[in-house]
Design a protein around this motif. Structure first.
Motif, PDB file in Angstrom:
ATOM      1  N   ASN A 141       0.827  -1.208   0.000  1.00 39.92           N
ATOM      2  CA  ASN A 141       0.000   0.000   0.000  1.00 39.92           C
ATOM      3  C   ASN A 141       0.864   1.262   0.000  1.00 39.92           C
ATOM      4  N   GLY A 142       1.943   1.241   0.762  1.00 44.61           N
ATOM      5  CA  GLY A 142       2.848   2.389   0.787  1.00 44.61           C
ATOM      6  C   GLY A 142       3.495   2.631  -0.564  1.00 44.61           C
ATOM      7  N   LYS A 145       0.892   4.111  -2.876  1.00 43.03           N
ATOM      8  CA  LYS A 145       0.688   5.517  -2.500  1.00 43.03           C
ATOM      9  C   LYS A 145       1.840   6.385  -3.009  1.00 43.03           C
ATOM     10  N   ASN A 148       1.437   6.831  -6.740  1.00 47.38           N
ATOM     11  CA  ASN A 148       0.339   7.758  -7.039  1.00 47.38           C
ATOM     12  C   ASN A 148       0.758   9.198  -6.813  1.00 47.38           C
ATOM     13  N   LYS A 149       1.502   9.448  -5.733  1.00 52.48           N
ATOM     14  CA  LYS A 149       1.988  10.812  -5.474  1.00 52.48           C
ATOM     15  C   LYS A 149       2.989  11.229  -6.539  1.00 52.48           C
TER      16      LYS A 149
END
Length: 157
Positions: A141-142, A145, A148-149
């Motif tokens: 998940n990290g 994320k 995505n950033k």
């Protein structure tokens, strides 16, 4: 005359955006860095090996070809989708595969819960599996994320 001008213009635009050439733009390949260097893949691999070495061998004979196969497939799916996502040229394609891998992690959680519910494994083995599942899930998940950033331009690399 107008048709040939339009065709020439269309061809020029398509050629500019590399539509005719299906190779990826020149990028430098770093042979010391591939999907095996990703922490998310490493943790998923540890989870997969745990399932292969600790869960599957103790399943009852009648479950080795049903629940055992499902555990095996889900475990393989996690690492395989992370590696396939890493190999994709476009970040969005990679994220798609990382999300599939995350779904397989949840599937493993359900299978291990089923093993506990049916008394195929004890609580200690279940707890060890859940710790590995949660660790792999949080790391993946990290990474999603982070990507995505990065896509939105708020991360520099």
């Amino acid at each position: 005359m107008l048709e040939s001008a339009v065709l020439f213009l269309l061809h020029s635009i398509l050629a500019r955006y590399n539509v005719f050439c299906m190779t990826q733009p020149d990028i430098e390949y770093n042979s010391s860095k591939d999907f095996t260097t990703l922490e998310a893949w490493r943790k998923a691999r540890t989870l997969k090996l745990f399932c292969y070495r600790e869960i599957i061998p103790i399943l009852p004979r009648e479950e080795r070809y049903s629940l055992g196969v499902q555990v095996r497939r889900a475990g393989i799916s996690v690492t395989a989708n992370i590696s396939e996502g890493y190999g994709r040229y476009y970040r969005g394609d990679g994220i798609h595969f990382y999300r599939i891998a995350r779904g397989s992690i949840y599937e493993l959680k359900d299978h291990i819960t089923t093993c506990l519910d049916l008394n195929f494994i004890d609580k200690d083995l279940f707890d060890r599996g859940i710790i590995l599942i949660e660790d792999a899930k949080k790391t993946l998940n990290g990474y999603i994320k982070f990507l995505n950033k990065k896509d939105k331009g708020s991360v520099t690399a």
